[in-house]
Write an enzyme that holds these catalytic residues in place. Sequence first.
Site, PDB file in Angstrom:
ATOM      1  N   HIS A  79      41.876  38.831  32.320  1.00 11.83           N
ATOM      2  CA  HIS A  79      41.056  39.505  31.273  1.00 11.83           C
ATOM      3  C   HIS A  79      41.685  40.670  31.024  1.00 11.83           C
ATOM      4  CE1 HIS A  79      38.146  36.735  29.983  1.00 11.83           C
ATOM      5  NE2 HIS A  79      37.882  36.155  31.291  1.00 11.83           N
ATOM      6  N   TYR A 111      37.074  39.553  42.171  1.00 11.88           N
ATOM      7  CA  TYR A 111      36.945  40.827  41.331  1.00 11.88           C
ATOM      8  C   TYR A 111      37.238  42.133  42.471  1.00 11.88           C
ATOM      9  CZ  TYR A 111      34.578  38.795  37.268  1.00 11.88           C
ATOM     10  OH  TYR A 111      34.202  37.886  35.997  1.00 11.88           O
TER      11      TYR A 111
END
Length: 333
Positions: free
Chosen positions: A52, A322
């Site tokens: 992303h 993450y």
Amino acid sequence: MKSAFPRTWWLVAGTLTIAAPLSARAQEVNADQVVGAMEATFGITPGERRNHTKGTCSIGEFVGTPEAAAYSRSPLFSGKPIPVVARFSLAGGNPKAPDTAKSPRGMALEFGLPDGKLQHMTMLNTPVFGAAQPRTLFDLVVASKPDPATGKPDPEKIKAFKATHPDNKAQADYLANNNPPTSYASSSYWGIHTFKFIDRADKTTLVRWRFAPQDGEKRLTDEEMKSAPPDFLEQALIERTKRGPVRWDMMIAIGEPDDVEVDPTVAWPENRKQVRAGTLSLTAAMPQKGAECEKINFDPLVMADGIAPSKDTVLKFRSPAYAVSFARRLSGK
């Protein structure tokens, strides 16, 4: 055929460990492997997210409802305005991905709760995820690596991936059959996973959430897909917020005993009870460089009291993934 061995899942130092027969254990992947595969497939943009990568920042507030407060004691549903930092994005590690790409769009939210506490929600504009286990995500990224000769993924590798990973089919079909949105403001976003709402009496309710746009759903036509410029989503959101707040209704589906808890590739039945949990209002949008959302790691397991994760292994795997991506980009690599 069912295994005679009970399966238990947990995370150790970012590694998905599976208490199951040896054949299943051979399939485990860790966060470093997944992030490394993304770097190999998409390349590395120093200082940027590995997935992303292309994104836009926004700010606003959220106001919860009494109906949601009946299910969760989270201060998110106090009825008072809660400041929000948002980020919208395209899936994948290409910072120049065209806004017409038939890939997921993301909405990530950080709610600033009282006493310095935070609540994150990290969503996609598809009602299901494309992997029931981290290995599927890893294999998809590997299969999608461009062939140096063509600059595109090898069709045979993609075909082999599809044949061996049926858990990817539901999301892939949704993306194939639904054109991308005309604006970040005209799309719904789903939490994908099952979560737990916990009330003041410690009663737990399984829920899934989505954010439904008050502007309505609007998708590019097939003709617009051919003529649209590669970059329009960011400017469309900036211009939309200049005309007034962009709003989404947060809707929660109330789970029933037979509903799937741990597989984000399976949607719940549409007839589940729906409760409006609040309204998200975004009042400004801006390029992400130097903006508030740029440095936030929107880890979906950052939760305040009253909301808790389910046992979904993909959800739990996202946190260490993450963290690895966040550490690498903060190092400037």
